[in-house]
Scaffold this active site. Sequence first.
Site, PDB file in Angstrom:
ATOM      1  N   ARG A  60      58.972  54.268  85.390  1.00  0.00           N
ATOM      2  CA  ARG A  60      59.690  54.701  86.595  1.00  0.00           C
ATOM      3  C   ARG A  60      60.378  53.505  87.241  1.00  0.00           C
ATOM      4  O   ARG A  60      61.494  53.588  87.704  1.00  0.00           O
ATOM      5  CB  ARG A  60      58.737  55.399  87.584  1.00  0.00           C
ATOM      6  N   TYR A 113      81.923  69.012  96.811  1.00  0.00           N
ATOM      7  CA  TYR A 113      81.198  69.811  95.818  1.00  0.00           C
ATOM      8  C   TYR A 113      80.123  70.628  96.562  1.00  0.00           C
ATOM      9  O   TYR A 113      79.427  70.100  97.435  1.00  0.00           O
ATOM     10  CB  TYR A 113      80.571  68.882  94.771  1.00  0.00           C
ATOM     11  N   ASP A 186      82.213  59.320  96.056  1.00  0.00           N
ATOM     12  CA  ASP A 186      81.815  60.069  94.862  1.00  0.00           C
ATOM     13  C   ASP A 186      82.994  59.995  93.898  1.00  0.00           C
ATOM     14  O   ASP A 186      84.043  60.602  94.129  1.00  0.00           O
ATOM     15  CB  ASP A 186      81.482  61.516  95.244  1.00  0.00           C
ATOM     16  N   LYS A 211      79.231  64.385  83.963  1.00  0.00           N
ATOM     17  CA  LYS A 211      80.626  64.770  83.762  1.00  0.00           C
ATOM     18  C   LYS A 211      81.329  63.779  82.824  1.00  0.00           C
ATOM     19  O   LYS A 211      80.949  63.675  81.677  1.00  0.00           O
ATOM     20  CB  LYS A 211      81.297  64.906  85.133  1.00  0.00           C
TER      21      LYS A 211
HETATM   22  O1  P1T Z   1      75.102  68.284  88.722  1.00  0.00           O
HETATM   23  P1  P1T Z   1      74.724  66.904  89.101  1.00  0.00           P
HETATM   24  O2  P1T Z   1      74.678  65.937  87.962  1.00  0.00           O
HETATM   25  O3  P1T Z   1      73.482  66.853  89.943  1.00  0.00           O
HETATM   26  O4  P1T Z   1      75.930  66.331  90.018  1.00  0.00           O
HETATM   27  C1  P1T Z   1      76.286  66.887  91.242  1.00  0.00           C
HETATM   28  C2  P1T Z   1      77.733  66.610  91.541  1.00  0.00           C
HETATM   29  C3  P1T Z   1      78.059  65.573  92.394  1.00  0.00           C
HETATM   30  N1  P1T Z   1      79.337  65.283  92.703  1.00  0.00           N
HETATM   31  C4  P1T Z   1      80.358  65.994  92.191  1.00  0.00           C
HETATM   32  C5  P1T Z   1      81.768  65.658  92.564  1.00  0.00           C
HETATM   33  C6  P1T Z   1      80.099  67.052  91.306  1.00  0.00           C
HETATM   34  O5  P1T Z   1      81.132  67.731  90.802  1.00  0.00           O
HETATM   35  C7  P1T Z   1      78.747  67.379  90.978  1.00  0.00           C
HETATM   36  C8  P1T Z   1      78.401  68.508  90.073  1.00  0.00           C
HETATM   37  N2  P1T Z   1      79.436  69.440  89.888  1.00  0.00           N
HETATM   38  C9  P1T Z   1      79.354  70.548  89.104  1.00  0.00           C
HETATM   39  C10 P1T Z   1      78.257  70.921  88.429  1.00  0.00           C
HETATM   40  C11 P1T Z   1      80.597  71.357  89.025  1.00  0.00           C
HETATM   41  O6  P1T Z   1      80.740  72.207  88.123  1.00  0.00           O
HETATM   42  O7  P1T Z   1      81.473  71.153  89.860  1.00  0.00           O
END
Ligand code: P1T
Length: 391
Positions: A60, A113, A186, A211
């Site tokens: 961790r 988001y 972000d 992503k």
């Molecule tokens: O899904 P996760 O890895 O926890 O990330 C969250 C997140 C944070 N910031 C942005 C700009 C994002 O687009 C996302 C996650 N978005 C999607 C799952 C989506 O389909 O838009």
Amino acid sequence: MTQTSADQGRANKAGFETRAIHAGYEPDAMTGAVNPPIYASSTYKQDGVGGLRGGYEYSRSGNPTRTALEGALAAVEDGERGFAFASGLAAEDTIIRALTAPGDHVVIPDDAYGGTYRLFDKVAKLWGTAHSPAPVADVDAVAAAVEPGRTKLVWVETPTNPMLTIGDIEALATVAHDAGALLVVDNTFASPYLQQPLTLGADVVVHSTTKYVGGHSDVVGGAVVVRDLDLADRIGFHQNAMGAVAGPFDAFLTHRGLKTLGVRMDRHCDNAERVVAFLDGDPRVTEVIYPGLASHPGHEVAARQMKRFGGMISFRVAGGVETALAVCERAEVFTLGESLGGVESLIEHPGRMTHASVAGTDLEVPDDLIRLSVGIETADDLVADLDRALG
Ligand code: P1T
């Protein structure tokens, strides 16, 4: 393969692709393995009590596969320290708890988001951190939403998800700093290949590495990158104290994806430009939202702070919500699904899918809106698929 913060950081001035491929890891001393081994070990033998090899004690707190990824993330964002998390939202939660306390306030995008909004509205708020939504494209409106003395973070996405609004990172950094706050960007939609917010004055960069960084829709992850070593200590302490770390298998996959980010992003951008050229002016489409279009209100700022305009497109259709849903369902090469940034093209209806959690709030998105994550398939096939799906 012990890493220090100096190995992670900005000492590495090679080009972007070279950093993406080499930073964070030297071929293994014993075997010469060119890729970081997946260290599937929760604990490490100590040479006498406290005699840690390379600083590793418990996974961790640190794992060599994760260390390699964290070094590469720091290098591609031109930061000093990178931190890898179990998801983008885990990374966001760690920032909120490391850098705000109950009673503090954060300015957030008014088209964030949906999951980010939910985290602020349903989790951080209960913890005592308040938030106000503001339009990231309007620097004065963001400044007006800041509560001097109480606002600790100005949090922006640029481009935003899913409206692709552009925030001027340099100007927003000034707004935050004038109020004694930090600017968090972000950078998920742009990816570090197209935009490096720390070089424009941001203090903290956060990613959903699920992503573009991972890039193959096979792993969920998050990242935080900073330059300031005091901020790094606070994030690092909370990463360990809260424990939402990336596991070694996930870290390996994310790191593998990062190595090809540059070539993938160029193809994502090429294909998105082809799709935009097709959609723009089509009578079945009422509006195309893409920062690369000269008509986009954020085009000039995007051209200044991004290398290219990315692989995400949103568009609105004549015929309203029923048509939008039908287009999503008729597409074949574009897979109907949430998420973005993978090699395969995805189509979705934000109002009913990724942004369902903001329905009925100020952040609600139009119901005739479709979001595309343009993949790296053959561009002609993508255009033909949309032409067919539009009916
Ligand atoms: O899904 P996760 O890895 O926890 O990330 C969250 C997140 C944070 N910031 C942005 C700009 C994002 O687009 C996302 C996650 N978005 C999607 C799952 C989506 O389909 O838009």
